[in-house]
Design an enzyme around this catalytic site. Sequence first.
Site, PDB file in Angstrom:
ATOM      1  N   GLU A 329       0.924  -1.186   0.086  1.00 20.04           N
ATOM      2  CA  GLU A 329      -0.044   0.009  -0.193  1.00 20.04           C
ATOM      3  C   GLU A 329       0.709   1.350   0.051  1.00 20.04           C
ATOM      4  OE1 GLU A 329      -3.616  -1.329   2.571  1.00 20.04           O
ATOM      5  OE2 GLU A 329      -2.190  -0.660   3.851  1.00 20.04           O
ATOM      6  N   CYS A 330       0.523   2.021  -0.968  1.00 19.75           N
ATOM      7  CA  CYS A 330       1.425   3.489  -1.046  1.00 19.75           C
ATOM      8  C   CYS A 330       3.148   3.305  -0.856  1.00 19.75           C
ATOM      9  CB  CYS A 330       0.668   4.236   0.060  1.00 19.75           C
ATOM     10  SG  CYS A 330       0.924   6.171  -0.362  1.00 19.75           S
ATOM     11  N   GLY A 331       3.392   3.621   0.202  1.00 18.25           N
ATOM     12  CA  GLY A 331       4.890   3.280   0.793  1.00 18.25           C
ATOM     13  C   GLY A 331       5.455   1.917   0.074  1.00 18.25           C
TER      14      GLY A 331
END
Length: 465
Positions: A329-331
Amino acid sequence: MREHDAVSCPAVFVAAPASGQGKTTVTSALARMLRRQGRVVRVFKTGPDYLDPRVLAQASGQPVDQLDLWMAGEAYCRQRLFEAAREADLILVEGAMGLFDGEPSSADLAALFGLPMVIVMDVKGMAQTAAALVAGLAGFRDDVRIAGLIANACGSARHRELIEAALPATVPLLAAVPRDPALALPERHLGLVQAEEIRDDLEARFDAGAEALAAEGLAEALLALPPVAFTPALTEASAPPAWLAGRTIAVARDAAFSFIYQANLDLLERMGAALRFFSPLADQALPACDALWLPGGYPELHAAGLAANAALRDDLQRAFEDDLPILAECGGLLYCLETLTDQDGETHAMLGLLPGAGAMRGRRGCQGMQTAELPEGPVRGHAHHRSQASDTPAPIAFGRRQRHPAPGEAIYRERGLTASYLHLFFPDNPAAVARLFGAAAVEADVSRFDQTLDQTPDQTKECHA
């Protein structure tokens, strides 16, 4: 008292006319003030926020959950408030943005649960006008009760007198917080600096804020408010089955990967999963596991350290080649790409599980509530980032925005890897999450909270870039 009887407890919703007024500074000072008096204070944060809850948890000494009517649903919020009321002397709920912003807004949540609202306003550069703004907020909706004003960044005793004299009689001045840099909380590009990075500094700020508010007699004023009755929403029959029993999920958690909802961890454990935490920065080996979760965080601040840990990178690459289920997720998405260019313009090698390059893009970013349209089922969540991923493969799907037809965040899948900028709220659809982490059999695509989600209005704060 029976387990599912209503419970009454004093409660306050801390709101503001806009972002940047000092809500978290004041809420954390309130929590610390009450904690120093030997009281149990339970704090909640409205909206999809990872950073403020950890600050508030340190200040209060208690876990802090997110409450969001769109992402989590009414039943989830109701149950969390009920459980807190069973043990707390006071409940604090910190709002997001301005109190009437968004659909649903902070005011919607306060009205639904009958929570009196306290307005925090930065009064620097105004006096009687602050009172006029408060009067307008107090009269904007008749289903919201404004219990008082906390004037933040007040310049002097005279400044306080001018504001207090102009306030309507129905909205008292509860406290005036002095204009003092020692009370403010440090920030960076995605919000507050992580609590773990500045723990000692925060302690000094909490204590200074607590002393300032205690001198105003604020604890007595809040505890004297009429208690709010909280009712339960769930029963034991509402709990999801142990779909993940016997499975071990390795969860990345350190300074680079820390954007984790406690509610997500709790759900995985309730579904039977064993969680093993590891640090992509410090650990040389991946724990034995059946699935992986690489959550969001600040890999851009630690890209050199992530690139230097070749031993763990090799383990993660082997896990990918073995087709382990991996959620990034994201990072975590940035970590899975081939390279990441940090804020200083330096490019570092990442895992290379997914073709593409990540890079920071200054102050431009994207945020908003979206539904991840996964093959396993839809899961609600949000996006909040100031980076971009380029040269990536074709996505298998996109996030679905709530009030805009444009496609949301891209969702990628390579072998067992599912990667996106979206941060998922697992309790929205436990069955889909169980499938995502490799559950062998999931009976039905049902959510614990589906009875309320379809009835909850959409959030409006979107990014259309």
